[in-house]
Design a protein around this motif. Structure first.
Motif, short mmCIF file in Angstrom:
data_model
loop_
_atom_site.label_atom_id
_atom_site.label_comp_id
_atom_site.label_asym_id
_atom_site.label_seq_id
_atom_site.Cartn_x
_atom_site.Cartn_y
_atom_site.Cartn_z
N MET A 88 0.74 -1.07 0.39
CA MET A 88 0.00 -0.14 0.19
C MET A 88 0.56 1.28 0.16
N ALA A 89 1.24 2.02 -1.32
CA ALA A 89 1.73 3.05 -1.08
C ALA A 89 3.56 2.30 -1.22
N PHE A 90 4.08 2.90 -0.19
CA PHE A 90 5.27 2.61 -0.23
C PHE A 90 5.80 1.50 0.58
N GLN A 91 4.45 0.83 1.19
CA GLN A 91 4.80 -0.29 2.14
C GLN A 91 3.96 -1.46 2.16
N ILE A 230 -10.52 -1.48 14.55
CA ILE A 230 -10.20 -1.23 15.19
C ILE A 230 -8.29 -0.85 15.51
N GLY A 231 -7.93 -0.22 14.15
CA GLY A 231 -6.32 -0.06 14.10
C GLY A 231 -6.28 1.35 13.01
N ALA A 232 -5.52 1.73 12.93
CA ALA A 232 -5.05 2.98 12.38
C ALA A 232 -5.67 4.52 13.58
N TYR A 233 -5.06 4.21 14.18
CA TYR A 233 -6.29 5.58 14.82
C TYR A 233 -5.20 6.52 16.01
N ASP A 234 -3.31 6.20 15.36
CA ASP A 234 -2.34 6.60 16.64
C ASP A 234 -1.51 7.05 14.81
N LYS A 259 -24.30 -8.48 18.87
CA LYS A 259 -23.96 -9.75 20.11
C LYS A 259 -23.03 -10.60 20.21
N TYR A 260 -22.22 -10.44 18.60
CA TYR A 260 -20.66 -10.42 19.23
C TYR A 260 -19.59 -8.75 17.82
N PHE A 261 -18.30 -9.66 18.20
CA PHE A 261 -17.95 -8.31 17.67
C PHE A 261 -16.74 -8.92 17.10
N VAL A 262 -16.73 -8.87 16.08
CA VAL A 262 -15.29 -9.21 15.24
C VAL A 262 -14.46 -8.11 14.86
N PRO A 263 -13.01 -8.02 15.74
CA PRO A 263 -12.39 -6.88 14.93
C PRO A 263 -11.41 -6.62 13.55
N MET A 264 -11.52 -5.88 13.00
CA MET A 264 -11.04 -5.87 11.77
C MET A 264 -10.05 -4.99 11.24
N HIS A 265 -9.63 -4.25 10.19
CA HIS A 265 -8.56 -3.13 10.46
C HIS A 265 -7.27 -2.94 10.90
N TYR A 266 -6.58 -4.19 11.39
CA TYR A 266 -5.35 -3.59 11.60
C TYR A 266 -4.92 -4.94 11.54
N GLY A 267 -3.26 -5.54 11.06
CA GLY A 267 -2.56 -6.30 11.13
C GLY A 267 -2.13 -6.39 9.66
N LEU A 271 -0.93 1.56 8.61
CA LEU A 271 -1.27 2.99 7.98
C LEU A 271 -0.30 3.85 8.96
N SER A 272 -0.99 3.46 10.33
CA SER A 272 -0.48 4.40 11.33
C SER A 272 0.15 3.88 12.22
N ASP A 273 0.24 5.36 13.12
CA ASP A 273 1.83 4.34 14.41
C ASP A 273 0.99 3.12 15.06
#
Length: 326
Positions: A88-91, A230-234, A259-267, A271-273
């Motif tokens: 993603m870009a240079f990463q 849960i990611g790209a917040y810092d 009823k249930y929570f599946v985290p995404m947008h990390y790992g 994208l951030s710190d």
């Protein structure tokens, strides 16, 4: 002719930063990248390809990575925010996709939350097999048609479409979008609620800062599974208007009354710190502080499938294929 510009609830601005803010962020990021833990990613498991290729009856959710999921329900194969890009870009990508493009089943529907590159990768979209009916935010259809994707329908917030037994509703998010210097916010952003008769209701949040819209979504739908970022917040002083922190994601889970929570947008992408470890640690601390039962939080690995056998949840976790990368 002037093109329409979309906005957020309460006129909240997102994606706008001064040159001083951008410089400060770059300096902070260079310092944090020297930390050896910065690039560590989550494990992958070998996907159950036989199940995914032949399943046409059992609702399931498979995490490909970042915001890309394969959702199977009502006989449809549905992909969210298709991104199989190796960088993603240079990463470089931190972790390989949970299911390779060549192993994906024929795709019936593609859901796009917004047009940012880490949520809409044209090459990945082009290489997906199948009829690929695209349901997209308002303002994005024209861009897709120009790229040769003719099977697309766009919706505004709270509009819905039913297709082969699945009802898709486009719901608000607090974010922004741009793919070039001239198209800032000329298409919308949001999440998707997927509903079927006698089966689970799934909420895919896309990308969002914390906002009152989560509570409104919770009032309108009886959600079984919430796929929340849960990611790209810092740093939070820079990201808060557009990306929830782990603590805010846990509060959003309560707001939407899922009823249930599946985290995404990390790992998957840097994208951030923040790091995946930090995001998960903060998420767990928030869960404990808010008194949410441990079984409500479902941490998938890339390639892992969540199945809804007889309306109960099961996960398919074949042997790990890659482990931690650094």
């Amino acid at each position: 002719m002037l093109r329409r510009r979309f906005g957020n609830l309460d006129s909240v601005g997102a994606g706008k930063a001064s040159m001083d803010q951008l410089h400060r962020w770059r300096e902070d990021r260079l310092r944090k990248m020297r930390n050896k833990e910065y690039g560590k990613c989550i494990p992958c498991v070998a996907p159950d390809l036989r199940f995914l290729q032949h399943n046409r009856s059992e609702p399931s959710i498979t995490w490909i990575g970042h915001s890309t999921f394969l959702i199977q329900m009502a006989g449809l194969n549905i992909v969210t925010d298709p991104v199989w890009a190796r960088r993603m870009a240079f990463q470089k990508r931190l972790s390989p996709p949970g299911v390779e493009l060549s192993d994906m089943p024929s795709i019936d529907v593609v859901l796009i939350s917004h047009a940012h590159y880490d949520h809409l990768h044209m090459s990945s979209l082009r290489r997906l097999r199948g009829p690929k009916k695209m349901i997209v935010p308002a303002g994005l259809r024209r861009k897709l048609i120009l790229r040769g994707f003719l099977q697309s329908q766009e919706l505004h917030w709270w509009e819905d479409i039913s297709f082969h037994g699945v009802k898709f509703t486009f719901v608000p998010a607090q974010h922004w979008t741009r793919r070039n210097p001239w198209d800032m916010n000329t298409s919308h952003w949001g999440g998707w609620v997927l509903q079927i008769d006698h089966g689970p209701t799934i909420y895919f949040a896309g990308d969002s800062g914390y906002f009152r819209g989560f509570s409104e979504i919770g009032r309108k739908f009886d959600i079984d599974i919430a796929l929340l970022p849960i990611g790209a917040y810092d740093p939070e002083w820079f990201m808060a208007s557009q990306h929830v922190s782990p603590e805010e994601a846990m509060q959003a889970f309560l707001d939407v009354k899922a009823k249930y929570f599946v985290p995404m947008h990390y790992g998957a992408f840097k994208l951030s710190d923040d790091t995946p470890e930090q995001a998960l640690q903060r998420l767990e601390s928030a869960r404990v502080q808010l008194g949410i039962p441990e079984e409500k939080l479902l941490l998938l690995q890339h390639g892992e499938t969540l199945r809804f056998e007889s309306h109960s949840l099961e996960t398919e976790t074949p042997k790990e294929k890659d482990g931690l990368d650094s």
